[in-house]
Design an enzyme around this catalytic site. Structure first.
Site, PDB file in Angstrom:
ATOM      1  N   TYR A 186     -31.102 -12.118 -24.837  1.00  0.00           N
ATOM      2  CA  TYR A 186     -31.245 -13.678 -25.215  1.00  0.00           C
ATOM      3  C   TYR A 186     -29.950 -13.744 -25.816  1.00  0.00           C
ATOM      4  O   TYR A 186     -29.719 -13.588 -26.942  1.00  0.00           O
ATOM      5  CB  TYR A 186     -32.494 -13.711 -26.018  1.00  0.00           C
ATOM      6  N   HIS A 228     -40.007 -15.288 -14.820  1.00  0.00           N
ATOM      7  CA  HIS A 228     -40.482 -14.973 -16.517  1.00  0.00           C
ATOM      8  C   HIS A 228     -42.103 -15.161 -16.392  1.00  0.00           C
ATOM      9  O   HIS A 228     -42.581 -15.466 -17.331  1.00  0.00           O
ATOM     10  CB  HIS A 228     -39.827 -16.136 -17.347  1.00  0.00           C
ATOM     11  N   THR A 238     -31.253 -12.559 -19.327  1.00  0.00           N
ATOM     12  CA  THR A 238     -32.126 -13.384 -19.107  1.00  0.00           C
ATOM     13  C   THR A 238     -31.610 -14.648 -18.839  1.00  0.00           C
ATOM     14  O   THR A 238     -31.235 -15.145 -19.804  1.00  0.00           O
ATOM     15  CB  THR A 238     -33.381 -13.299 -20.051  1.00  0.00           C
ATOM     16  N   LYS A 266     -31.500 -11.524 -14.823  1.00  0.00           N
ATOM     17  CA  LYS A 266     -32.828 -11.550 -14.444  1.00  0.00           C
ATOM     18  C   LYS A 266     -33.129 -12.937 -14.526  1.00  0.00           C
ATOM     19  O   LYS A 266     -32.922 -13.895 -15.493  1.00  0.00           O
ATOM     20  CB  LYS A 266     -33.708 -11.030 -15.836  1.00  0.00           C
ATOM     21  N   ARG A 307     -43.788 -18.273 -17.231  1.00  0.00           N
ATOM     22  CA  ARG A 307     -43.794 -18.781 -18.579  1.00  0.00           C
ATOM     23  C   ARG A 307     -42.922 -19.912 -18.825  1.00  0.00           C
ATOM     24  O   ARG A 307     -42.779 -20.712 -19.839  1.00  0.00           O
ATOM     25  CB  ARG A 307     -43.784 -17.857 -19.557  1.00  0.00           C
ATOM     26  N   SER A 327     -36.316  -6.197 -25.383  1.00  0.00           N
ATOM     27  CA  SER A 327     -36.179  -7.436 -25.667  1.00  0.00           C
ATOM     28  C   SER A 327     -35.266  -7.787 -26.773  1.00  0.00           C
ATOM     29  O   SER A 327     -35.566  -7.074 -27.955  1.00  0.00           O
ATOM     30  CB  SER A 327     -37.442  -8.319 -25.588  1.00  0.00           C
ATOM     31  N   PRO A 383     -38.981  -6.543 -20.524  1.00  0.00           N
ATOM     32  CA  PRO A 383     -38.871  -6.758 -21.755  1.00  0.00           C
ATOM     33  C   PRO A 383     -39.715  -7.710 -22.689  1.00  0.00           C
ATOM     34  O   PRO A 383     -39.430  -9.110 -22.503  1.00  0.00           O
ATOM     35  CB  PRO A 383     -37.267  -7.478 -21.683  1.00  0.00           C
TER      36      PRO A 383
END
Length: 392
Positions: free
Chosen positions: A152, A284, A178, A260, A287, A128, A99
């Protein structure tokens, strides 16, 4: 019988008889360089950059370098079948697109191109929340292709519930939550360029089109962009997630839910105790937390703890089909592909994404076949498939 994924290599060689070479690189390092040549600093840094000094990104890659296959000979691997089913989603190979958000900064077609390319190959797409196109638009582009939705998690429950209902209605069958990006990590490449697409209303198509989100605005986002940005950014970043909130998702999503960003065995076990259906071992792509362990190093322990009880998927650091093969040999049920797919989008839109996916699938097919495996069952039944490579 369908042709093996490796037929893409034969297709390339045969085109060479007509002096035709691939339009896009098959080497992932060259793929990144090609993307760099067509992207400005902001978009390229947003995709290629990582947290801090990039230590976690390097750890992801170094973890792969510690493992290698011990090929076995004289096995019947001429005919191969990599098809599998993960969380009720049938796929021709254990590969999904990760995503990746704000894809329109890479190519105008963004997530629409990814949806079309993935659907043409039967590869599940994970969309995403930070998409440049709406949930419904991407679903339409993907047609009958398999698709999951990544959340998110907004701080406003009404918006969360609305996003979930829209995704389910549009045919997204699994929910990926996430956990490791409830606020943005320290990302020097983005910071040095003062580049955050969301502040410009990019990657906000899903919330900005959502009725529950729009109900909290005095004016529509089309009429007052900065007010919408000001409402959305603190709603999806800055507030830590909690285990006791997972009940909300289960109440409003009737399909599988995958967490995730899990790197610790205890978190994986807690997820299953909380009624979740799967795990994605991920940092991630390096990141978020600098100096975190490589995700591949976390994978075997989590597979050992929850494998068999729930699917364990993997991402972070995957660049090639051989990388994906290593993760599968270590117990992953499927692998998500992020940056290479994004680079393919940058250099060739839908065609570029399809090229990258076919390249990764072809290398995955060839790597496992030449190592002596014809399907996932034989790979999973071989504890001696991998050896540990000497330290560099």
């Amino acid at each position: 019988m369908t042709a093996p994924f490796s037929s893409y290599a034969a297709e390339i060689y045969l085109r060479g008889l007509g002096d035709e070479v691939p339009r896009h690189p098959t080497d992932p390092a060259q793929l990144e360089a090609a993307a760099r040549s067509v992207l400005t600093d902001g978009p390229f840094g947003y995709v290629a950059g990582g947290a801090g000094q990039g230590t976690t990104m390097r750890a992801n890659r170094a973890a792969f370098d510690r493992h290698g296959f011990v090929p076995r000979m004289l096995r019947e691997t001429t005919t191969r079948d990599w098809s599998t089913t993960v969380l009720d989603t049938a796929t021709p190979a254990p590969l999904l697109t990760a995503p990746v958000g704000v894809m329109s900064i890479l190519h105008a077609d963004g997530e629409l191109a990814v949806a079309r390319a993935a659907a043409s190959l039967g590869v599940p797409m994970v969309l995403s929340t930070a998409s440049s196109y709406t949930t419904e638009e991407v679903a339409e582009a993907g047609g009958d292709g398999p698709r999951w939705f990544q959340l998110y998690w907004p701080t406003e429950d009404a918006v969360t519930v609305s996003l979930l209902h829209r995704a389910r209605a549009a045919g997204y069958t699994a929910l990926v939550v996430t956990l490791d990006t409830w606020t943005l990590g320290w990302r020097p490449m983005d910071l040095d360029g003062a580049y955050l697409p969301f502040l410009r209303g990019v990657g906000t198509a899903i919330p900005f089109s959502d009725p529950a989100f729009r109900a909290g605005l005095a004016k529509a986002p089309e009429d007052d962009l900065m007010a919408a940005v000001g409402r959305w950014v603190p709603m999806f970043t800055g507030t830590a997630l909690r285990w006791d909130r997972l009940d909300l998702l289960r109440e409003h999503w009737d399909g599988p839910i995958v967490l995730k960003g899990v790197q610790h065995v205890d978190d994986a076990l807690h997820a299953l105790d909380a009624g979740m259906d799967g795990i994605i071992v991920s940092n991630h792509g390096g990141r978020q937390v600098d100096r975190a362990i490589g995700s591949l190093d976390a994978l075997p322990g989590i597979v050992g703890a929850v494998g068999g009880r729930a699917p364990v998927l993997f991402d972070s650091g995957v660049r090639t089909g051989a990388d994906a093969a290593i993760a599968l040999a270590l117990g992953a049920d499927a692998v998500l592909l992020g940056r290479p797919m994004a680079y393919g989008l940058a250099i060739g839109g839908e065609e570029g994404v399809r090229h990258v996916l076919r390249s990764v699938l072809a290398e995955l097919d060839l790597t496992l076949a030449l190592a002596g495996f014809a399907d996932l069952a034989s790979l999973r039944a071989a504890p001696d498939a991998l050896g540990v490579l000497p330290a560099r």
